[in-house]
Write an enzyme that holds these catalytic residues in place. Sequence first.
Site, short mmCIF file in Angstrom:
data_model
loop_
_atom_site.label_atom_id
_atom_site.label_comp_id
_atom_site.label_asym_id
_atom_site.label_seq_id
_atom_site.Cartn_x
_atom_site.Cartn_y
_atom_site.Cartn_z
N GLN A 177 -5.11 -5.31 6.63
CA GLN A 177 -6.11 -6.17 5.98
C GLN A 177 -6.13 -7.58 6.59
O GLN A 177 -6.84 -8.45 6.09
CB GLN A 177 -5.83 -6.28 4.47
N ASP A 229 2.52 -4.66 7.69
CA ASP A 229 1.29 -3.87 7.60
C ASP A 229 0.13 -4.86 7.64
O ASP A 229 -0.15 -5.56 6.66
CB ASP A 229 1.32 -3.08 6.28
N HIS A 266 0.87 -1.18 0.00
CA HIS A 266 0.00 0.00 0.00
C HIS A 266 0.91 1.24 0.00
O HIS A 266 2.03 1.17 0.49
CB HIS A 266 -0.84 -0.06 1.28
N CYS A 293 -4.76 2.81 -3.57
CA CYS A 293 -3.47 3.21 -2.97
C CYS A 293 -2.35 2.23 -3.31
O CYS A 293 -1.47 1.98 -2.48
CB CYS A 293 -3.58 3.39 -1.46
N LYS A 327 -10.94 -0.48 10.27
CA LYS A 327 -11.16 -1.65 9.40
C LYS A 327 -11.55 -2.88 10.22
O LYS A 327 -11.76 -3.96 9.67
CB LYS A 327 -9.90 -1.95 8.59
#
Lengths: 138, 416
Positions: free
Chosen positions: B211, B208, B131, B374, B234
């Site tokens: 998700q 990261d 991202h 992104c 999220k």
Amino acid sequence: MSAGRDMYRQQILDHYKNPRNYGELDDPTFSHVGENPLCGDEIRVEVKLDEDDETIEYAAFTGDGCAISQASASMLTDELRGLTLKELAALDREDVTDLLGVDVSPMRVKCAVLSEKVAQDGAAIYEGEKEVDVTKTE
Amino acid sequence: MSTQASEPLDVERIRRDFPILGREVGAGDRLIYLDNAATSQTPDPVIDAVSEYYRGYNSNVHRGIHHLSEEASIAYEEAHDRLAEFVGASGGREELVFTKNTTEALNLVAHAWGLRELGPGDNVVMTEMEHHSSLVTWQQIAKRTGAEVRYVRVDGDGHLDTDHARELVDEDTEMVSTVHVSNVLGTMTPVAELAGLAHEHGSHIFVDGAQAVPHRPVDVEELGVDFYAFSGHKMCGPTGIGCLYGRADLLAAMEPFMYGGGMVRKVTFEETTWNDVPWKFEAGTPLIAEGIALAEAADYLEDVGLDSIDRHEHELTEYAMGRLEEFDDLEIYGPPRGEERTGVVSFNLENVHAHDLASIMNDHAVAIRPGDHCTQPLHDSMGITASARASFYLYNTKAEVDALIEAIDDARQLFA
């Protein structure tokens, strides 16, 4: 209000699938390119002026992107024929959305006005009034 | 797979916890929300936690002596421990910093650690499916420090080329920074393997997990990572709050990222010493209500069961991909059906721009996301400018997938 399916009236789809004035001119008086980062639309507008160096003889475009940006470029290049550069500079957002004949949703207005802004910036650069590398609508 | 043992979700009961799912959009159709990779919806217990804070004990934290401040401080500080526990960090609050979001967590480490540790000759290894939050951050920090950035290839099916990772990571690699789950392709990266690779070369690894954490159980110690970040909004939490997990020794040794009140111990006109972790990294009045409500979101997700959520999303994704494959003019990106992937499905319909597709879907009350998500370099490498992305969560149903398919079919006919 729902702008989705309504935004894609037959006229817009027709111009998207069969764009008018699509291609490059052999002898453009000026040519300018612009992008709309939202949809990744790219448009190059080319304009040929009459001998009076003021009236648009014809205009053409190339590019790709969403249906709204491409259809509006197709319609706008039709509309530009016979306009003076002064008249081109005076066009505003409503003139484009009127051409499209639909309510463009707020998020998509930048798609609709891309070709108009590219043509206006191209003319302003030609007349030495502005310096723009690539026009962006954001 | 552990998901086999999980209980199926009672989706109808879950949906009642999310008031927004009852609203109508456009011409009066019930909202079909398939943009969960961008932000998830918020259940009542989390909304209530925010409301209870402001109605009951709103006050500043850490420094007050009065009753409200004590209640707020305890709730806010304990929220750190709760989130640490949620991702398997045994060090509690000493390993868990609240940030604004994943992006800020990345910037925190890139500035506080990267600016000091990176220099000419060093390199940072990322993947092609990062991202912008990590890609842009490390790219710019590398420019400032003279370090090099390298990108591990992603193949045509969205798999990370781990052989290429082995070529790129070397003795000069100071940081491996990777997504846990691609927000476009749904690919799971082999984080534990990459962590092992990084550590073999004396490097560090930042993950990261924006998700991943909302959708499946994550244990940072089992994965063996040094830093791990995720966002509250999220995972059924509020906007404006995210988490940075960092190994206790690393966080303790790091300089602050931002300066101000609350992050200090002793201040004179000439010098300042720093507070303990995590407060050292939380300058100024923090996101108090948001942090407390995020702990509530963690409780909510664990009550439902992350294994069950994972399984539910897997089933929905398999079903959605099967139905999308019925269209021969539609291309799906990422790992093929049947492989391990998450509830993110990106695709393009031939001759219909993703933004046009999303506009028409919106008319069907179906919320998906068009664009580059992104990840411009990833889209460039796939040779496309945009894609349409549907992303599922615990409250989505097969009927909603059917509505997605109907909306796509409508767009096809309109543009045919």
